[in-house]
Design a protein around this motif. Structure first.
Motif, PDB file in Angstrom:
ATOM      1  N   PHE A  97      -8.673  16.802   2.673  1.00  0.00           N
ATOM      2  CA  PHE A  97      -9.591  15.689   2.412  1.00  0.00           C
ATOM      3  C   PHE A  97      -8.943  14.354   2.763  1.00  0.00           C
ATOM      4  N   VAL A  98      -7.711  14.144   2.325  1.00  0.00           N
ATOM      5  CA  VAL A  98      -6.991  12.905   2.627  1.00  0.00           C
ATOM      6  C   VAL A  98      -6.822  12.759   4.135  1.00  0.00           C
ATOM      7  N   HIS A  99      -6.437  13.829   4.795  1.00  0.00           N
ATOM      8  CA  HIS A  99      -6.257  13.784   6.252  1.00  0.00           C
ATOM      9  C   HIS A  99      -7.560  13.400   6.956  1.00  0.00           C
ATOM     10  N   GLU A 100      -8.656  14.046   6.589  1.00  0.00           N
ATOM     11  CA  GLU A 100      -9.948  13.766   7.220  1.00  0.00           C
ATOM     12  C   GLU A 100     -10.433  12.353   6.913  1.00  0.00           C
ATOM     13  N   THR A 101     -10.281  11.945   5.670  1.00  0.00           N
ATOM     14  CA  THR A 101     -10.710  10.604   5.267  1.00  0.00           C
ATOM     15  C   THR A 101      -9.970   9.544   6.064  1.00  0.00           C
ATOM     16  N   ASN A 102      -8.691   9.742   6.273  1.00  0.00           N
ATOM     17  CA  ASN A 102      -7.880   8.757   6.980  1.00  0.00           C
ATOM     18  C   ASN A 102      -8.163   8.701   8.478  1.00  0.00           C
ATOM     19  N   GLN A 103      -8.942   9.640   8.986  1.00  0.00           N
ATOM     20  CA  GLN A 103      -9.327   9.605  10.400  1.00  0.00           C
ATOM     21  C   GLN A 103     -10.449   8.603  10.647  1.00  0.00           C
ATOM     22  N   GLY A 104     -11.182   8.253   9.605  1.00  0.00           N
ATOM     23  CA  GLY A 104     -12.306   7.328   9.731  1.00  0.00           C
ATOM     24  C   GLY A 104     -11.865   5.883   9.591  1.00  0.00           C
ATOM     25  N   SER A 105     -12.849   5.019   9.401  1.00  0.00           N
ATOM     26  CA  SER A 105     -12.536   3.597   9.271  1.00  0.00           C
ATOM     27  C   SER A 105     -13.122   2.983   7.993  1.00  0.00           C
ATOM     28  N   GLN A 106     -13.749   3.796   7.150  1.00  0.00           N
ATOM     29  CA  GLN A 106     -14.414   3.286   5.954  1.00  0.00           C
ATOM     30  C   GLN A 106     -13.582   3.455   4.686  1.00  0.00           C
ATOM     31  N   VAL A 107     -12.945   4.607   4.527  1.00  0.00           N
ATOM     32  CA  VAL A 107     -12.169   4.912   3.326  1.00  0.00           C
ATOM     33  C   VAL A 107     -10.829   5.503   3.754  1.00  0.00           C
ATOM     34  N   TRP A 108      -9.769   4.973   3.163  1.00  0.00           N
ATOM     35  CA  TRP A 108      -8.431   5.470   3.462  1.00  0.00           C
ATOM     36  C   TRP A 108      -7.665   5.716   2.179  1.00  0.00           C
ATOM     37  N   ILE A 109      -6.762   6.683   2.225  1.00  0.00           N
ATOM     38  CA  ILE A 109      -5.824   6.941   1.140  1.00  0.00           C
ATOM     39  C   ILE A 109      -4.442   6.840   1.779  1.00  0.00           C
ATOM     40  N   LEU A 110      -3.736   5.749   1.466  1.00  0.00           N
ATOM     41  CA  LEU A 110      -2.525   5.377   2.185  1.00  0.00           C
ATOM     42  C   LEU A 110      -1.327   5.253   1.264  1.00  0.00           C
ATOM     43  N   ALA A 111      -0.143   5.428   1.813  1.00  0.00           N
ATOM     44  CA  ALA A 111       1.088   5.431   1.024  1.00  0.00           C
ATOM     45  C   ALA A 111       1.465   4.057   0.485  1.00  0.00           C
ATOM     46  N   ASP A 112       1.201   3.001   1.263  1.00  0.00           N
ATOM     47  CA  ASP A 112       1.618   1.667   0.831  1.00  0.00           C
ATOM     48  C   ASP A 112       0.843   0.598   1.594  1.00  0.00           C
ATOM     49  N   PHE A 113       1.093  -0.653   1.236  1.00  0.00           N
ATOM     50  CA  PHE A 113       0.357  -1.751   1.864  1.00  0.00           C
ATOM     51  C   PHE A 113       0.764  -1.976   3.317  1.00  0.00           C
ATOM     52  N   ASP A 114       1.975  -1.581   3.682  1.00  0.00           N
ATOM     53  CA  ASP A 114       2.371  -1.653   5.095  1.00  0.00           C
ATOM     54  C   ASP A 114       1.498  -0.724   5.933  1.00  0.00           C
ATOM     55  N   GLU A 115       1.216   0.458   5.401  1.00  0.00           N
ATOM     56  CA  GLU A 115       0.345   1.397   6.109  1.00  0.00           C
ATOM     57  C   GLU A 115      -1.084   0.853   6.199  1.00  0.00           C
ATOM     58  N   LEU A 116      -1.536   0.168   5.154  1.00  0.00           N
ATOM     59  CA  LEU A 116      -2.857  -0.464   5.195  1.00  0.00           C
ATOM     60  C   LEU A 116      -2.900  -1.519   6.296  1.00  0.00           C
ATOM     61  N   GLU A 117      -1.872  -2.332   6.364  1.00  0.00           N
ATOM     62  CA  GLU A 117      -1.830  -3.358   7.406  1.00  0.00           C
ATOM     63  C   GLU A 117      -1.850  -2.725   8.800  1.00  0.00           C
ATOM     64  N   ALA A 118      -1.112  -1.644   8.991  1.00  0.00           N
ATOM     65  CA  ALA A 118      -1.089  -0.953  10.278  1.00  0.00           C
ATOM     66  C   ALA A 118      -2.477  -0.383  10.617  1.00  0.00           C
ATOM     67  N   LYS A 119      -3.159   0.183   9.630  1.00  0.00           N
ATOM     68  CA  LYS A 119      -4.505   0.736   9.840  1.00  0.00           C
ATOM     69  C   LYS A 119      -5.468  -0.383  10.271  1.00  0.00           C
ATOM     70  N   LEU A 120      -5.375  -1.511   9.596  1.00  0.00           N
ATOM     71  CA  LEU A 120      -6.262  -2.614   9.921  1.00  0.00           C
ATOM     72  C   LEU A 120      -5.971  -3.162  11.312  1.00  0.00           C
ATOM     73  N   ARG A 121      -4.732  -3.137  11.712  1.00  0.00           N
ATOM     74  CA  ARG A 121      -4.383  -3.581  13.064  1.00  0.00           C
ATOM     75  C   ARG A 121      -5.074  -2.680  14.100  1.00  0.00           C
ATOM     76  N   LEU A 122      -5.150  -1.404  13.815  1.00  0.00           N
ATOM     77  CA  LEU A 122      -5.749  -0.438  14.753  1.00  0.00           C
ATOM     78  C   LEU A 122      -7.270  -0.387  14.675  1.00  0.00           C
ATOM     79  N   HIS A 123      -7.829  -0.612  13.508  1.00  0.00           N
ATOM     80  CA  HIS A 123      -9.265  -0.425  13.292  1.00  0.00           C
ATOM     81  C   HIS A 123     -10.023  -1.722  13.137  1.00  0.00           C
ATOM     82  N   ASN A 124      -9.585  -2.738  13.810  1.00  0.00           N
ATOM     83  CA  ASN A 124     -10.319  -3.992  13.727  1.00  0.00           C
ATOM     84  C   ASN A 124     -10.504  -4.612  15.063  1.00  0.00           C
TER      85      ASN A 124
END
Length: 124
Positions: A97-124
């Motif tokens: 579930f976590v793996h599939e959720t993290n493939q999208g752009s609406q909901v993420w379950i991430l290890a830390d805020f650095d990973e959130l920043e990296a996701k936003l860099r890619l998905h914006n």
């Protein structure tokens, strides 16, 4: 109680919740967070894992699905941020579930805020 903060990461307004406060434990709590986000023009709510109820990680409870559906319906993105490794090692379904959720752009379950920043860099 520490206060929530509004930050901008890669042109996305993020409501970053404090680690203490009400638990994200169902639809009502999700709607409260969505209302807070909309009130501050935030596009994404970053919830520390400490604020997420254990039921969220027990997929059979339906809490994760109900919470995520509210965020999707209101077009506010959700990031659960923190170490969920204990929950994931206990459940293959949750790991998938976590793996599939993290493939999208609406909901993420991430290890830390650095990973959130990296996701936003890619998905914006």
């Amino acid at each position: 109680m520490t206060t929530n903060t509004l930050v901008t990461l890669h042109d996305v307004r993020v409501l970053r919740l404090a680690s203490d406060g009400p638990s994200l434990d169902g639809e009502s709590a999700a709607l409260d967070l969505i209302g807070d986000a909309m009130g501050q023009d935030a596009e994404l709510v970053a919830v520390p894992v400490e604020r997420v109820a254990d039921e969220f990680f027990r997929l059979r409870s339906g809490v994760a699905g109900a919470v995520m559906q509210k965020f999707v319906n209101y077009r506010v993105r959700l990031a659960v941020v923190g170490d969920v490794s204990w929950h994931v090692t206990e459940s293959t379904a949750l790991r998938d579930f976590v793996h599939e959720t993290n493939q999208g752009s609406q909901v993420w379950i991430l290890a830390d805020f650095d990973e959130l920043e990296a996701k936003l860099r890619l998905h914006n």
